[in-house]
Design an enzyme around this catalytic site. Structure first.
Site, mmCIF file in Angstrom:
data_model
loop_
_atom_site.group_PDB
_atom_site.id
_atom_site.type_symbol
_atom_site.label_atom_id
_atom_site.label_comp_id
_atom_site.label_asym_id
_atom_site.label_seq_id
_atom_site.Cartn_x
_atom_site.Cartn_y
_atom_site.Cartn_z
ATOM 1 N N HIS A 13 -58.508 -53.088 -87.490
ATOM 2 C CA HIS A 13 -59.674 -52.249 -87.797
ATOM 3 C C HIS A 13 -59.293 -50.781 -87.837
ATOM 4 O O HIS A 13 -60.158 -49.911 -87.784
ATOM 5 C CB HIS A 13 -60.762 -52.498 -86.750
ATOM 6 C CG HIS A 13 -61.205 -53.929 -86.734
ATOM 7 N ND1 HIS A 13 -62.168 -54.425 -87.578
ATOM 8 C CD2 HIS A 13 -60.740 -54.997 -86.026
ATOM 9 C CE1 HIS A 13 -62.320 -55.718 -87.363
ATOM 10 N NE2 HIS A 13 -61.450 -56.096 -86.432
ATOM 11 N N GLU A 72 -34.657 -44.026 -80.347
ATOM 12 C CA GLU A 72 -33.655 -43.221 -79.639
ATOM 13 C C GLU A 72 -32.267 -43.819 -79.865
ATOM 14 O O GLU A 72 -31.263 -43.111 -79.792
ATOM 15 C CB GLU A 72 -33.981 -43.168 -78.132
ATOM 16 C CG GLU A 72 -33.302 -42.014 -77.409
ATOM 17 C CD GLU A 72 -33.876 -41.718 -76.031
ATOM 18 O OE1 GLU A 72 -34.598 -40.729 -75.851
ATOM 19 O OE2 GLU A 72 -33.588 -42.493 -75.096
ATOM 20 N N GLY A 81 -30.625 -45.429 -70.429
ATOM 21 C CA GLY A 81 -32.004 -45.247 -69.953
ATOM 22 C C GLY A 81 -32.972 -46.242 -70.567
ATOM 23 O O GLY A 81 -33.747 -46.888 -69.870
ATOM 24 N N ARG A 82 -32.921 -46.396 -71.894
ATOM 25 C CA ARG A 82 -33.900 -47.268 -72.570
ATOM 26 C C ARG A 82 -33.556 -48.745 -72.423
ATOM 27 O O ARG A 82 -34.286 -49.598 -72.924
ATOM 28 C CB ARG A 82 -34.013 -46.857 -74.036
ATOM 29 C CG ARG A 82 -32.687 -46.764 -74.774
ATOM 30 C CD ARG A 82 -32.818 -45.940 -76.055
ATOM 31 N NE ARG A 82 -31.531 -45.716 -76.728
ATOM 32 C CZ ARG A 82 -30.701 -44.717 -76.464
ATOM 33 N NH1 ARG A 82 -30.999 -43.847 -75.500
ATOM 34 N NH2 ARG A 82 -29.580 -44.574 -77.136
ATOM 35 N N LYS A 135 -32.431 -41.676 -63.941
ATOM 36 C CA LYS A 135 -31.003 -41.990 -63.979
ATOM 37 C C LYS A 135 -30.181 -40.749 -63.609
ATOM 38 O O LYS A 135 -29.289 -40.806 -62.788
ATOM 39 C CB LYS A 135 -30.648 -42.504 -65.382
ATOM 40 C CG LYS A 135 -29.205 -42.856 -65.556
ATOM 41 C CD LYS A 135 -28.930 -43.392 -66.950
ATOM 42 C CE LYS A 135 -27.442 -43.365 -67.226
ATOM 43 N NZ LYS A 135 -27.096 -43.815 -68.573
ATOM 44 N N GLU A 140 -39.365 -33.027 -66.187
ATOM 45 C CA GLU A 140 -40.707 -33.579 -65.998
ATOM 46 C C GLU A 140 -40.778 -34.394 -64.710
ATOM 47 O O GLU A 140 -41.722 -34.281 -63.921
ATOM 48 C CB GLU A 140 -41.083 -34.493 -67.185
ATOM 49 C CG GLU A 140 -41.220 -33.777 -68.513
ATOM 50 C CD GLU A 140 -39.932 -33.803 -69.325
ATOM 51 O OE1 GLU A 140 -38.837 -33.716 -68.711
ATOM 52 O OE2 GLU A 140 -40.015 -33.897 -70.557
ATOM 53 N N LYS A 153 -34.873 -29.786 -75.052
ATOM 54 C CA LYS A 153 -34.841 -29.563 -73.593
ATOM 55 C C LYS A 153 -34.295 -28.166 -73.302
ATOM 56 O O LYS A 153 -34.831 -27.432 -72.478
ATOM 57 C CB LYS A 153 -33.940 -30.595 -72.912
ATOM 58 C CG LYS A 153 -34.489 -32.001 -72.870
ATOM 59 C CD LYS A 153 -33.544 -32.883 -72.051
ATOM 60 C CE LYS A 153 -33.839 -34.343 -72.208
ATOM 61 N NZ LYS A 153 -32.862 -35.216 -71.578
#
Ligand code: F6P
Length: 546
Positions: free
Chosen positions: A382, A351, A265-266, A205, A211, A510
């Protein structure tokens, strides 16, 4: 401004005192209509919330609280483009991205629907070109592999959807997701691929995320080992709000798919961030996903609060976090293809609602977002279900249950579903000491041996869960499910009086990473100012580095 002062909250608090020990098992025994009373349907999706620590009075009080915080007004404010993300000065309009009615949605007096539609058309054209082979790689070969490079919301949602819709994948096309700046992620992906037939979608965005840009640069270097600079345009496209940064990176802005600052973003998988989805399953299936999201939007916007799935799930979450003191919430899909669903929900929820400051800027003195986690059933049974059944914490669980599999194998699906239903039943009912005693006696235990084993085999029960049941995981159903959780998060943010749409909490790390990187890269021994732990760890890393 604190919900603690709202009379409806205080009334819930008193009610909690009255019913905190109420047994769900007894409630089921007393009320044969409990399932019907506590289920809601939206199209083919059913929410069964009868296995919760509630009575009708609880629900009435939770709904009264939702009314008291003006849930319907807030909902309208979101849908109509009000600047409800006030700390970033932005509207919150992921619902416009899937507004299949195409009715106008205004931001600053401008209808955003023509922009949304234009990008959808551009995505459709591009997908058609790639699928038909009119978009070819630099050596004239058809594209066989899409690599999405992005992180957070520019990765988790699309990656989850592509996994989940694998049965709809277009023949001859694979999709890969590279997110981690750990070189392992990119390298292990690229070692399987041919640059001549690989298309990179750089999804960011902001187009400033370290990264993503690092991975994209390394991907371009890998590509340029076999191709020319002039070939980049055929193999790199971008999704962003930031045309300038896209151009600076070297991607032709003609190959950029636009998103807007009113898409969080999410919440962005519905936008051009969903391009890898559309490429992988086809634009028609991507639109079916949007249709499902839109159907849930209509349900959320129009249904009364008490018959509203996201509202009920959101308010039940408040009930457990704020009154029962639950710290976490598990989402357990009984569908292997939804393996990444809990991770996407984790970003979406944590977030959004991991906040300690209210809308007015004051410190909050009540709990907000829980830890969200989970993995597919039956595997989770399990691993960690022991703690959910017999641990010391109350962990509400959402069981996500598709009735039919895309891969019907003998009795697999029935066994899978039997396990999901059994876990929910066991959590609710538990097993009393008397029941354990009679079992042990039948097994031949007696005396001290029986008494010693007995407490370990008791299940307290009364542990809450929701079931989300639907016929099959189609694109529409997946759209409904994701939109449902988005709105659940919204509902809770309204009650907690927080801004669910900013994420300032990710910034400090960051910034510090940017300050530490030069220390790790420095050729000399110099180190900038840090605490002694960080400084010594930096020194050690320098020593140990090969
Ligand atoms: O670090 C958090 C975050 O800002 C998320 O909100 C976002 O989804 C992710 O980073 C990626 O951001 P971008 O799409 O701008 O690269």
């Amino acid at each position: 401004m604190t919900p603690l002062n709202i009379p409806e909250w205080q009334s819930l608090d008193r009610h909690y005192g009255d019913i905190k020990f109420l047994s769900m098992r007894e409630q089921f025994a007393l009320d044969s209509g409990r399932f019907e009373r506590f289920t809601i349907r939206s199209g083919e999706l059913l929410l069964d919330y009868s296995k919760n620590r509630i009575t009708q009075e609880t629900i009435d009080k939770l709904i009264a609280l939702a009314q008291a915080v003006n849930m319907k007004d807030w909902t309208e404010r979101m849908f109509t483009g009000d600047i409800i993300n006030h700390t970033e000065g932005r509207a919150v309009l992921h619902t416009a991205l899937r507004n299949r009615s195409n009715s106008p949605v205004l931001v600053d007096g401008q209808d955003v629907m023509p922009l949304v539609n234009a990008v959808l058309e551009k995505m459709a054209r591009f997908c058609e070109q790639v699928h038909s082979g009119s978009w070819l790689g630099y050596s004239g070969k058809k594209i066989t592999d899409i690599v999405n490079i992005g992180i957070g919301g520019s990765d988790l949602g699309p990656a989850m959807i592509c996994d989940a819709l694998e049965p709809y994948g277009i023949d001859g096309l694979s999709v890969h997701f590279v997110s981690n700046v750990d070189g392992t992620d990119l390298s292990t992906t690229l070692e399987k691929l041919n640059p001549e037939t690989t298309l990179f979608v750089v999804a960011s965005k902001t187009f400033t995320t370290q990264e993503t840009l690092t991975n994209a640069q390394s991907a371009r270097q890998w590509f340029l080992k076999s191709a020319q600079q002039s070939d980049v345009a055929k193999h790199f496209v971008a999704v962003s709000t930031n045309a300038e940064a896209v151009a600076a990176f070297g991607i032709d802005t003609a190959n950029m798919f636009e998103i807007w600052d009113w898409v969080g973003g999410r919440y962005s998988l519905w936008s051009a961030i969903g391009l890898p989805i559309a490429l992988y399953v086809g634009m028609d299936n991507f639109e079916r996903l949007l249709d499902g999201g839109h159907a849930m939007d209509l349900h959320f916007r129009n249904q009364p609060l008490a018959e509203n799935i996201p509202v009920i799930m959101g308010m039940l979450g408040i009930w457990y976090v704020n009154f029962f003191n639950s710290q976490t919430h598990a989402i357990v899909p009984y569908d292997h293809s939804l393996a990444r669903f809990p991770s996407h929900m984790q970003q979406l929820d944590m977030e959004s609602n991991g906040k300690f400051i209210n809308r007015q800027g004051a410190r909050i003195n009540y709990k907000t977002g829980p830890v969200i986690w989970g993995t597919p059933g039956t595997n989770g049974q399990h691993a960690y279900f022991q703690l959910i059944h017999q641990g010391t914490q109350l962990i509400p669980v959402d069981f996500v249950l598709p009735v039919n599999s895309h891969y019907p194998e003998c009795d697999h699906q029935s066994i899978l579903l039997a396990n999901g239903l059994a876990q929910a039943e066991a959590l609710m009912k538990g097993k009393t000491a008397e029941e354990v005693r009679s079992e042990l006696v039948k097994e031949g235990y007696e005396g001290k041996a029986l008494e010693a084993l007995l407490p370990h085999k008791v299940f307290p029960g009364n542990r809450p869960s929701n079931a989300l049941l639907f016929p099959k995981l189609t694109p529409e159903m997946l759209g409904q499910l994701v939109a449902l959780y988005e709105h659940k998060v919204f509902v809770q943010g309204v009650v907690w009086n927080i801004n669910s749409f900013d994420q300032w909490g990710v910034e400090l790390g960051k910034q510090l990473a940017k300050a530490i990187l030069p220390d790790l890269l420095a050729a000399d021994e110099s180190i900038s100012e840090h605490d002694s732990s960080t400084t010594e760890l930096i020194r050690l890393i320098r020593q140990l580095r090969q």
